[in-house]
Every structure is written in structure tokens, then in C-alpha cells.
Design a protein around this motif. Structure first.
Motif, mmCIF file in Angstrom:
data_model
loop_
_atom_site.group_PDB
_atom_site.id
_atom_site.type_symbol
_atom_site.label_atom_id
_atom_site.label_comp_id
_atom_site.label_asym_id
_atom_site.label_seq_id
_atom_site.Cartn_x
_atom_site.Cartn_y
_atom_site.Cartn_z
ATOM 1 N N LEU A 152 9.549 -3.903 -5.978
ATOM 2 C CA LEU A 152 9.487 -4.383 -7.358
ATOM 3 C C LEU A 152 8.052 -4.658 -7.799
ATOM 4 C CD1 LEU A 152 12.464 -6.924 -7.451
ATOM 5 C CD2 LEU A 152 12.387 -4.674 -8.512
ATOM 6 N N VAL A 153 7.282 -5.284 -6.903
ATOM 7 C CA VAL A 153 5.940 -5.730 -7.268
ATOM 8 C C VAL A 153 4.955 -4.576 -7.348
ATOM 9 C CG1 VAL A 153 3.982 -7.143 -6.518
ATOM 10 C CG2 VAL A 153 6.308 -8.039 -6.372
ATOM 11 N N ALA A 154 5.022 -3.639 -6.398
ATOM 12 C CA ALA A 154 4.025 -2.568 -6.350
ATOM 13 C C ALA A 154 3.990 -1.738 -7.642
ATOM 14 C CB ALA A 154 4.265 -1.680 -5.136
ATOM 15 N N PRO A 155 5.140 -1.225 -8.142
ATOM 16 C CA PRO A 155 5.082 -0.459 -9.394
ATOM 17 C C PRO A 155 4.634 -1.298 -10.579
ATOM 18 C CG PRO A 155 7.135 -0.044 -8.233
ATOM 19 C CD PRO A 155 6.491 -1.209 -7.565
ATOM 20 N N ALA A 156 5.196 -2.505 -10.696
ATOM 21 C CA ALA A 156 4.837 -3.351 -11.833
ATOM 22 C C ALA A 156 3.372 -3.771 -11.759
ATOM 23 C CB ALA A 156 5.742 -4.584 -11.868
ATOM 24 N N GLY A 157 2.938 -4.172 -10.566
ATOM 25 C CA GLY A 157 1.546 -4.565 -10.410
ATOM 26 C C GLY A 157 0.588 -3.422 -10.663
ATOM 27 N N ALA A 188 -2.467 9.244 -12.177
ATOM 28 C CA ALA A 188 -3.479 10.293 -12.215
ATOM 29 C C ALA A 188 -2.930 11.578 -12.838
ATOM 30 C CB ALA A 188 -3.997 10.565 -10.804
ATOM 31 N N VAL A 189 -1.630 11.829 -12.621
ATOM 32 C CA VAL A 189 -1.004 12.993 -13.264
ATOM 33 C C VAL A 189 -0.947 12.787 -14.779
ATOM 34 C CG1 VAL A 189 1.136 14.316 -13.496
ATOM 35 C CG2 VAL A 189 0.325 13.625 -11.233
ATOM 36 N N ALA A 231 0.829 -1.207 0.000
ATOM 37 C CA ALA A 231 0.000 0.000 0.000
ATOM 38 C C ALA A 231 0.863 1.257 0.000
ATOM 39 C CB ALA A 231 -0.917 -0.012 1.218
ATOM 40 N N THR A 232 1.941 1.222 0.768
ATOM 41 C CA THR A 232 2.825 2.389 0.854
ATOM 42 C C THR A 232 3.492 2.694 -0.484
ATOM 43 O OG1 THR A 232 3.258 2.001 3.203
ATOM 44 C CG2 THR A 232 4.886 3.297 1.981
ATOM 45 N N TRP A 233 4.026 1.658 -1.125
ATOM 46 C CA TRP A 233 4.758 1.866 -2.376
ATOM 47 C C TRP A 233 3.832 2.100 -3.571
ATOM 48 C CZ3 TRP A 233 9.776 2.868 -2.947
ATOM 49 C CH2 TRP A 233 10.624 2.570 -1.878
ATOM 50 N N ALA A 234 2.606 1.565 -3.507
ATOM 51 C CA ALA A 234 1.704 1.704 -4.648
ATOM 52 C C ALA A 234 1.121 3.110 -4.760
ATOM 53 C CB ALA A 234 0.565 0.682 -4.547
ATOM 54 N N LEU A 235 0.883 3.768 -3.622
ATOM 55 C CA LEU A 235 0.195 5.057 -3.659
ATOM 56 C C LEU A 235 0.871 6.087 -4.558
ATOM 57 C CD1 LEU A 235 -2.099 6.856 -2.677
ATOM 58 C CD2 LEU A 235 -0.706 7.431 -0.670
ATOM 59 N N PRO A 236 2.195 6.318 -4.449
ATOM 60 C CA PRO A 236 2.805 7.323 -5.335
ATOM 61 C C PRO A 236 2.663 6.978 -6.819
ATOM 62 C CG PRO A 236 4.296 6.746 -3.542
ATOM 63 C CD PRO A 236 3.184 5.758 -3.511
ATOM 64 N N PHE A 237 2.706 5.694 -7.154
ATOM 65 C CA PHE A 237 2.584 5.305 -8.562
ATOM 66 C C PHE A 237 1.162 5.495 -9.065
ATOM 67 C CE2 PHE A 237 6.406 3.151 -7.179
ATOM 68 C CZ PHE A 237 7.277 3.382 -8.238
#
Length: 395
Positions: free
Chosen positions: A145-150, A31-32, A20-26
Motif C-alpha cells: 500500500l505504502v510503496a505505490p502511494a509514497g 518513467a514510461v 524497494a522491491t515494490w517501489a521499483l516497478p512504479f
């Protein structure tokens, strides 16, 4: 140990919070891209999340020592889960609403960190904590690794609103899944004031010279080496190599190196644990050094892989020693000092390094960063109790 139900629940809860922490910025970055959020709005939302984190860390340290560590994880995770829908509501409508909600999410994240650290010491016995901490840090690196790719894969079928809702669900999992800890030390019947209780944690930290020395070395490396990665690496990738691929590959190499370090240190138990850990921390100096020299990109990748390996060779023994040496009833407060310094200095270093590069150029700045990364752990190693990260000489 990895097959025990209680530890699996704790590991899965920690992993969910990391995702959850790593996914939010991506997700917000997506959205940008679709113009639902401006770049300035993104910066505001992420900044308020960091502020929430830094405010909550010391408060959580006190609460997790005062009450149940499991309860702190529960309420912190639920706060982040319940605040996430307001980020969704504000997307495309109100940056202010998003920023306030992000601050609550950051506070939930910050409150979880020292509580998870102390809960690990309650769930896992002393002989197996190094393996447990290695498994925890392995989960953190896998999520990077997983959060951005996922997120990128899910973005092909879901819009940013649903992805944000998904991060909220992950926080709910992080809140509800971890097990109860073992019975903790008896709490005082009368509750002291916050600053007095936090001061107890500071005094406990001061009782351990190895902790202060290691924390100082870590702070110096984060302030310089981490900041060099955040600011100088994109510039060098663009201006020297003419492609952003070097930036992406170097960060990937760092994560892969960290994964290798976590696997290595899960089994490796050197005789001088503290010196080995500080040597690993010093390896971070090769990252800014590789950016300073006109080398082939492969050398940069190797340097970042070495830095990633070294940081985990430091982290796991560091966490394990803190759990072993610090008085159990003060463990969350001392851990909160660790996270407050390490996470708090990261944005400060980024803020200072960019103007320094503009004023002096990246060569002298990177040279100083590399020198500090090499010297700070060496200075910390000169403290006698740093050899084993033990005040009493225990290994």
C-alpha cells in the motif's frame, strides 16, 4: 517480542527490502509516462529482474545454510544497492544496461528471501515465531500500500532518477540493519558441491509429507488464482463494469484483507493449524469465482478481501511450521524451494492463462481456476501430517 531491539532491526530491514522491491516497478512506470522509458523497455527490465530473482533463490538457500544467514542478507542487499545506480545511468540511454542491473537487483532480492526466513528462526524463539512471522507478513502487506502511494507523492517533487536512487538506499538499509543471528548448527569442514547441498534440502523437504502437500496446493493456487487476478481481473473490470476503478478497488480490498489476516493469525492458534491454514488458502477460490459471475462490484471486493485474508491465514502458520519442523542447518535450502516454486510459477501461470482466455473465453478458464483453488488445498489436507503441519504430530 515486537519491542526487542534485535527483532525490530530485522523487521525494519525486511520492510526496507519490501519497499524497494515494490517501489521499483512504479518508478519505472513513471518513467514510461514521461517517455524516458518505453513500455517494451519496461517489460524487459522487469523480466530480467524476475530471472535474477529465480536464479538467486536456490543459490542463496545453499549459501545461507553454508555460511552466516546475516552475511548473505548483507551481501545480497549491498549487491542490489550497488546495482541500482546503473539502472539510473541506463534510464533514457541503454535498456541493456538497465536490464543487466535489474537482474542483479532481482538476484539480491531473491537471495534475501530464504536468508531472512532462516534468520527469523535464529532471532526469535519457537514460542513467538508465529507472532514474528505475522509481523513480517504485515510489513509486506503494508509496503504494497505504502510503496505505490509514497512513490506517487514523491514523484510530485522528485524525478524518476532520484526515486530510483531512493530504492538503492532502501536496499542499503536492508543490508546493514538486520542483527546477527544466534549461533547456528556446526557446518561441515568440507564443502560439498552446490547441487549436492541443494539436493540435501530437497531430501529434507521430502521427509515432511505435509510440506510437499502444502507446497503443491500453494503452487496450484498461484498458477490459477493468482494468474486470474493478473490477467482476468483487468479484462472483467474493463469489459463488464466499464471502469478501471473495479480493478484498483479489488486489489486494495485484497491487501486490506491480507492485513486483517495477518493481525488475526498473530494471536489465533487453532488446534488443527494445518487444516485451518489450508482452509484459508482455499478461500482464494472466491476471487476467480467472483469474476465468473455477473455480480455487483461489491461482491468482487468482498471476494478479494476474503482471498487476501485467507492467504495470510495460510502463510503465517506455513512459515512457522517450516521454521519449527525443518532441520535448522537445512532451513534456508527448504525455504528456497518454497520461494522458487511460488514465485517461479507466477509468471508461468500468467503466460499460460492469457492464451487460454483468448482460446476458450474467460468463463470456462475462470471456472477451472476457481475449482482448482478449492480442490487443491482439500487434497493436501488429506495427507495425515497436514493436520498440524507436523511430521511428528506436534502442534
Amino acid at each position: 517480542m515486537l519491542r526487542e531491539r534485535r527483532f525490530i532491526r530485522l523487521w525494519c530491514g525486511t520492510t526496507a527490502s519490501g519497499l524497494a522491491t515494490w517501489a521499483l516497478p512504479f518508478v519505472l512506470g513513471l518513467a514510461v509516462l514521461d517517455r524516458t522509458l518505453t513500455a517494451a523497455g519496461l517489460g524487459i527490465v522487469l523480466a530480467t529482474r524476475t530471472v535474477g530473482f529465480l536464479v538467486a533463490v536456490p543459490i542463496s538457500g545453499v549459501l545461507a545454510d553454508r555460511y552466516s544467514r546475516r552475511a548473505v542478507v548483507l551481501w545480497a542487499g549491498l549487491a542490489a544497492a550497488l546495482a541500482t545506480p546503473f539502472i539510473v545511468l541506463g534510464l533514457g540511454r541503454s535498456v541493456l544496461l538497465m536490464a543487466v542491473a535489474a537482474a542483479v537487483v532481482g538476484a539480491g532480492q531473491g537471495a534475501c528471501r530464504p536468508a531472512f526466513q532462516a534468520l527469523t528462526a535464529e532471532v526469535v524463539d519457537g514460542e513467538r515465531r508465529q507472532q514474528a512471522n505475522a509481523a513480517m507478513t504485515l510489513a509486506v502487506r503494508v509496503t504494497t500500500l505504502v510503496a505505490p502511494a509514497g512513490t506517487a507523492l514523491l514523484a510530485a517533487v522528485l524525478d524518476a532518477w532520484w526515486l530510483l536512487v531512493g530504492t538503492g538506499l532502501l536496499w542499503a538499509v536492508a543490508a546493514l540493519l538486520p542483527p546477527r543471528g544466534l549461533p547456528g548448527p556446526e557446518r561441515a569442514a568440507e564443502r560439498a558441491r552446490f547441487f549436492r547441498e541443494f539436493g540435501e534440502g530437497v531430501r529434507e523437504a521430502r521427509r515432511h509429507p505435509w510440506f510437499l502437500a502444502g507446497l503443491g496446493a500453494l503452487a496450484a493456487v498461484i498458477f490459477t488464482g493468482y494468474s486470474a487476478t493478473g490477467v482476468a481481473l483487468p479484462l472483467v473490470s474493463r469489459d463488464r463494469y466499464g471502469t478501471e476503478a473495479v480493478l484498483a478497488a479489488a486489489l486494495t480490498a485484497y491487501t486490506l484483507g491480507a492485513l486483517a489476516g495477518a493481525v488475526l493469525v498473530a494471536r489465533w492458534k487453532p488446534r488443527a493449524k494445518g487444516w485451518a491454514a489450508l482452509t484459508g488458502l482455499a478461500l482464494y477460490g472466491f476471487a476467480p469465482l467472483s469474476l465468473l459471475l455477473p455480480v455487483h462490484p461489491a461482491v468482487v471486493f468482498a471476494a478479494y478481501a476474503l482471498a487476501g485474508l485467507g492467504i495470510e491465514v495460510f502463510n503465517v502458520p506455513w512459515f512457522t511450521a517450516t521454521q519449527r519442523e525443518v532441520e535448522p542447518r537445512l532451513l534456508a535450502r527448504v525455504s528456497s524451494l518454497d520461494f522458487l516454486v511460488s514465485y517461479g510459477l507466477a509468471p508461468v501461470g500468467l503466460a499460460f492463462l492469457a492464451p487460454a482466455i483468448d482460446a476458450f473465453g474467460w468463463e470456462p478458464v475462470l471456472a477451472v481456476c476457481a475449482l482448482v483453488c478449492f480442490l487443491a488445498p482439500a487434497v493436501a489436507a488429506a495427507v495425515p501430517s497436514s493436520r498440524d503441519f507436523s511430521r511428528g504430530g506436534r502442534s
